[in-house]
Design a protein around this motif. Structure first.
Motif, PDB file in Angstrom:
ATOM      1  N   ARG A 131      20.153   8.401  28.980  1.00 60.15           N
ATOM      2  CA  ARG A 131      19.730   8.950  27.692  1.00 60.15           C
ATOM      3  C   ARG A 131      20.886   9.348  26.778  1.00 60.15           C
ATOM      4  N   PRO A 132      21.809  10.217  27.234  1.00 58.93           N
ATOM      5  CA  PRO A 132      22.899  10.596  26.328  1.00 58.93           C
ATOM      6  C   PRO A 132      23.808   9.431  25.965  1.00 58.93           C
ATOM      7  N   ILE A 133      23.975   8.475  26.888  1.00 56.26           N
ATOM      8  CA  ILE A 133      24.836   7.320  26.587  1.00 56.26           C
ATOM      9  C   ILE A 133      24.218   6.479  25.481  1.00 56.26           C
ATOM     10  N   ILE A 134      22.931   6.217  25.597  1.00 52.38           N
ATOM     11  CA  ILE A 134      22.259   5.416  24.566  1.00 52.38           C
ATOM     12  C   ILE A 134      22.214   6.179  23.243  1.00 52.38           C
ATOM     13  N   LYS A 135      22.053   7.477  23.313  1.00 51.25           N
ATOM     14  CA  LYS A 135      22.075   8.295  22.097  1.00 51.25           C
ATOM     15  C   LYS A 135      23.425   8.169  21.395  1.00 51.25           C
ATOM     16  N   LEU A 136      24.504   8.187  22.151  1.00 49.49           N
ATOM     17  CA  LEU A 136      25.844   8.061  21.574  1.00 49.49           C
ATOM     18  C   LEU A 136      26.067   6.665  20.992  1.00 49.49           C
ATOM     19  N   VAL A 137      25.544   5.635  21.673  1.00 47.49           N
ATOM     20  CA  VAL A 137      25.657   4.278  21.139  1.00 47.49           C
ATOM     21  C   VAL A 137      24.935   4.186  19.799  1.00 47.49           C
ATOM     22  N   LYS A 138      23.757   4.795  19.719  1.00 52.65           N
ATOM     23  CA  LYS A 138      22.997   4.787  18.465  1.00 52.65           C
ATOM     24  C   LYS A 138      23.776   5.482  17.352  1.00 52.65           C
ATOM     25  N   GLU A 139      24.373   6.643  17.668  1.00 57.72           N
ATOM     26  CA  GLU A 139      25.134   7.383  16.664  1.00 57.72           C
ATOM     27  C   GLU A 139      26.331   6.576  16.175  1.00 57.72           C
ATOM     28  N   LYS A 140      27.007   5.904  17.118  1.00 61.24           N
ATOM     29  CA  LYS A 140      28.168   5.101  16.740  1.00 61.24           C
ATOM     30  C   LYS A 140      27.753   3.948  15.841  1.00 61.24           C
ATOM     31  N   GLU A 141      26.688   3.259  16.211  1.00 63.28           N
ATOM     32  CA  GLU A 141      26.284   2.091  15.442  1.00 63.28           C
ATOM     33  C   GLU A 141      25.692   2.470  14.088  1.00 63.28           C
ATOM     34  N   SER A 142      25.160   3.691  13.976  1.00 68.53           N
ATOM     35  CA  SER A 142      24.627   4.111  12.679  1.00 68.53           C
ATOM     36  C   SER A 142      25.740   4.277  11.644  1.00 68.53           C
ATOM     37  N   ARG A 143      26.980   4.420  12.120  1.00 66.24           N
ATOM     38  CA  ARG A 143      28.117   4.582  11.214  1.00 66.24           C
ATOM     39  C   ARG A 143      28.924   3.291  11.053  1.00 66.24           C
ATOM     40  N   ALA A 144      28.653   2.320  11.906  1.00 64.76           N
ATOM     41  CA  ALA A 144      29.445   1.086  11.886  1.00 64.76           C
ATOM     42  C   ALA A 144      28.957   0.153  10.785  1.00 64.76           C
ATOM     43  N   HIS A 145      29.858  -0.666  10.299  1.00 62.44           N
ATOM     44  CA  HIS A 145      29.529  -1.665   9.269  1.00 62.44           C
ATOM     45  C   HIS A 145      28.941  -2.898   9.928  1.00 62.44           C
TER      46      HIS A 145
END
Length: 419
Positions: A131-145
């Motif tokens: 759960r926390p790993i996927i949450k962090l991936v989502k946060e990272k990709e929400s900022r990526a171009h």
């Protein structure tokens, strides 16, 4: 070249809402080798096939579309458990242990492999870890171009495909390269003071300890790792090294006996600060309000459940042991035991004094009250122990009704005799 009729989606789209991967189940999970075999199956079988080096960009994109279409049709994208297992070594390599704990890195790898392997009894830990790993991936990709185009970029990176051997292996390496840094962040938080080892203890009477460990780990209010915490403070980019924190007194390390004891201590300290500064009920003292607030808090309810299962004596003993190592300067083990004995007995007396129930979370909360009352005396005892170690062998004996707090004067009296 025609565009794929399906939207490619970001990397996290391949993960389900429960923190797993689409199609991730016990009977369909595959090993890394199986994934590699599947990867090979999409290559031409003939001996005279063109090499990857000769493949132009359009051919690579066609392969990318075929793989993606195949994934959508069978609803199985990748085995995330295998991704985690493959990420263990690069993740642990990013964690920097204290100088006197360098051996912990090897132990941590063994622990993680044992906890994440397919026949492990700790399936709940694996589920919660995702759960926390996927949450962090989502946060990272929400900022990526153009994060949704990651698979296309991977397909067009001919050099990466050549080095990896196949397109699927290149994608696999991309997945592990994305997951490993976040796995490192989560594990570095979970393994402070060797906390991860508590989950691997097999004693039959530790069922309450395992339940409490997982209960705290699952709480986003108690453990909340966000993407900003994974960035270096200056460059604001994802950090390459995660420094393992030391929660012992004076920044020293210690081996925890109680799950996430440093988090519980911080929460109870916050509740005490609020109770001591806020306006309390007319007939309640700050101490009474503190006990009431702890009972009503999330951490209080989790501790009460642990007490119901494991018994108040065991819970209080283990938590107090960690608490003392976090708050007192300890020069020898006899000193640690002496302070623990005094705090535990004093906490029982304080609970009775405040009209609370001893066999409840009140006794854990009262450890903080007992320490606050006698902190100066413990500091004197620490000084005494460094000057005259033999005096620590003379301990006051508690009566059956709990330790009379007046007996706490003895260490101070012993100090006065030295001057």
């Amino acid at each position: 070249m025609e565009r794929d009729s399906h939207d490619e989606g970001s990397m996290e789209q391949y993960f389900d809402d429960e923190g797993g991967i689409e199609g991730d189940s016990d009977d369909e999970s595959k090993s890394m080798e199986d994934n590699y075999e599947d990867a090979e199956s999409i290559e031409h079988d003939s001996d005279d096939q063109d090499s990857t080096e000769d493949m132009d960009q359009e051919d690579v994109c066609k392969e990318h579309v075929a793989v993606k279409m195949e994934s959508i049709e069978d609803n199985t994208v990748v085995d995330f458990t295998a991704v985690l297992l493959d990420s263990i070594h690069p993740a642990t390599a990013r964690i920097s242990d204290p100088t006197n704990q360098r051996h912990r890195s090897t132990e941590r790898v063994r622990l993680l492999v044992n906890l994440l392997k397919r026949d492990s009894p700790h399936r709940e830990f694996l589920r919660l870890l995702k759960r926390p790993i996927i949450k962090l991936v989502k946060e990272k990709e929400s900022r990526a171009h153009e994060a949704s185009q990651w698979l296309t970029r991977e397909a067009l990176d001919i050099k990466e495909v050549q080095e990896s051997g196949t397109f699927r292996q290149a994608c696999w390496q991309r997945l592990t390269a994305t997951v490993a840094p976040f796995l490192a962040e989560v594990i570095a938080t979970c393994d402070i003071s060797n906390n991860l080892s508590l989950l691997n203890r097999q004693e039959a009477d530790n069922a309450w300890l395992h339940k409490l460990w997982l209960s705290i780990f699952s709480s986003v209010d108690l453990i909340n790792i966000n993407y900003d915490m994974c960035l270096s403070p200056v460059e604001k980019v994802q950090r390459s090294e995660v420094q393992l924190q030391q929660k012992g007194y004076g920044g020293k390390s210690f081996k925890a006996l109680f799950p996430f004891s440093w988090i519980i201590k911080a929460k109870l300290d916050d509740i005490w600060k609020f109770a001591s500064e806020a306006k309390v009920e007319a007939e309640a003292t700050p101490d009474q309000q503190f006990l009431k607030n702890v009972q009503e808090s999330e951490v209080g309810r989790k501790l009460q459940t642990a007490i119901t299962i494991g018994g108040v004596q065991k819970v209080v003993q283990l938590y107090c042991s960690d608490f003392v190592r976090m708050t007192c300067k300890i020069s020898q083990e006899d000193q640690h035991k002496l302070i623990c004995d005094h705090i535990i007995n004093a906490s029982y007396s304080i609970v009775r004094e405040l009209g609370g129930q001893v066999d409840s979370v009140n006794s854990v909360a009262a450890i903080h009250l007992a320490f606050n009352r006698f902190q100066a005396r413990f500091e004197h005892l620490s000084q005494l122990g460094s000057i005259c170690q033999n005096v620590l062998n003379k301990k006051p004996k508690p009566d059956e009704g709990g330790l009379d707090t007046k007996e706490m004067v003895r260490p101070v009296t012993n100090v006065l005799f030295l001057y």
